[in-house]
Design a protein around this motif. Structure first.
Motif, short mmCIF file in Angstrom:
data_model
loop_
_atom_site.label_atom_id
_atom_site.label_comp_id
_atom_site.label_asym_id
_atom_site.label_seq_id
_atom_site.Cartn_x
_atom_site.Cartn_y
_atom_site.Cartn_z
N PHE A 139 -103.32 94.69 84.78
CA PHE A 139 -104.77 94.51 84.63
C PHE A 139 -105.09 93.49 83.55
N VAL A 140 -104.45 93.62 82.39
CA VAL A 140 -104.70 92.70 81.28
C VAL A 140 -104.28 91.27 81.66
N LEU A 157 -110.51 85.30 83.28
CA LEU A 157 -111.42 84.82 82.23
C LEU A 157 -111.20 83.34 81.96
N VAL A 158 -109.94 82.90 82.00
CA VAL A 158 -109.63 81.48 81.77
C VAL A 158 -110.20 80.61 82.89
N GLY A 170 -112.14 82.17 89.04
CA GLY A 170 -111.92 81.21 90.12
C GLY A 170 -112.99 80.15 90.25
N PHE A 171 -114.05 80.21 89.47
CA PHE A 171 -115.16 79.26 89.58
C PHE A 171 -114.75 77.87 89.11
N PHE A 172 -113.96 77.80 88.00
CA PHE A 172 -113.58 76.50 87.43
C PHE A 172 -112.45 75.81 88.19
N ALA A 173 -111.62 76.60 88.86
CA ALA A 173 -110.48 76.01 89.60
C ALA A 173 -110.25 76.82 90.87
#
Length: 271
Positions: A80-81, A88-89, A93-96
């Motif tokens: 999970f972590v 979060l990074v 999935g929005f940024f890549a």
């Protein structure tokens, strides 16, 4: 209440982890959603049974259910972590959008590796730490005395006779003058195992073995923990302080209320 909150939190983790695992390319190619969902439900049920039945009962079935359930809970948390950190990074999935599924593969592998490391670390025996303490005004007869302190053994389904034998050997190798067990000696949810008594009796020291009960000794008043402690020949410290030195032992009772803090039950003094 704690058990309910834990099951609820683990249920949410199951939903999130298997949702994210289903988007990992290698998993999508080899496992159908039905198989993945079935595996998730089976692991969730294993955890719940381990928590509800295994944690509060004794016997081989309870032991194996709790062992499987608690180990899976730890692995699930690390998965999970790892997956959440990657989400979060990438902004989930929005940024890549094209790269995110492959990055989740890395996160999944990282979670598995962390789980393997954690399991290896958990199976290692505890490390003995040595400290030299200087006490102003300490009597000459107490100079150089060795105190061995252990805390939170949580003996029960998961940690039993064989594990305890190793810890007793570690303690006796220190050639202690005093042994102090600082609470939560037993897990406390089921009746303590009688076969632990002969092993506990191997703990010995010239100035005694002393036990401060913790909150796990009081989960159920009738669980027999305090009786097993006394049958082992240990001195139980509850609402009193003790002055220990060669010769007669001095006891003074305290007016204190029980709390969940182990150290609140008693004060242990050297003079």
């Amino acid at each position: 209440m704690f058990g309910f909150v834990l099951i609820f939190a683990i249920t949410l983790m199951h939903i999130y982890v298997f949702w994210r695992v289903a988007s990992v390319p290698v998993v999508k190619r080899h496992l159908s959603r039905k198989v993945l969902m079935g595996a998730g439900l089976l692991l969730w049920a294993t955890f719940v049974l381990g928590r509800v039945y295994g944690h509060h009962s004794t016997g081989p079935l309870a032991k194996h259910l709790e062992l499987l359930g608690m180990n899976w809970m730890a692995m699930l948390f690390l998965l999970f972590v790892s997956l959440l950190a990657m989400d979060l990074v990438t902004g989930f999935g929005f940024f890549a959008p094209r790269l995110a599924p492959s990055l989740r593969t890395i996160a999944l592998v990282a979670g598995v590796v962390l789980s393997a490391v954690a399991l290896f670390q958990g199976l290692r025996p505890p490390v003995v730490e040595n400290y030299e303490v200087h006490l102003p005004g300490l009597g000459d007869e107490m100079d150089g005395k060795v105190i061995v302190a252990m805390s939170d053994l949580h003996l029960g389904n998961l940690l039993g006779e064989r594990w305890l034998e190793g810890r007793v050997a570690q303690v006796q190798a220190q050639k202690p003058d005093i042994v102090v067990l600082l609470g939560d000696l037993f897990e406390g949810h089921g009746k303590p195992q009688g076969e632990l008594l002969p092993v506990l009796r191997r703990l010995s020291a010239p100035l005694g073995v002393w036990v401060v009960p913790g909150n796990h000794e009081f989960h159920h008043r009738s669980n027999g923990s305090t009786f097993l402690i006394e049958d082992a020949g240990f001195q139980l410290l509850r609402n009193r302080w003790v002055e220990v030195r060669p010769g007669p032992v001095s006891y003074t009772h305290l007016r204190a209320h029980e709390t969940n803090c182990n150290i609140a039950y008693a004060v242990f003094c050297l003079k």
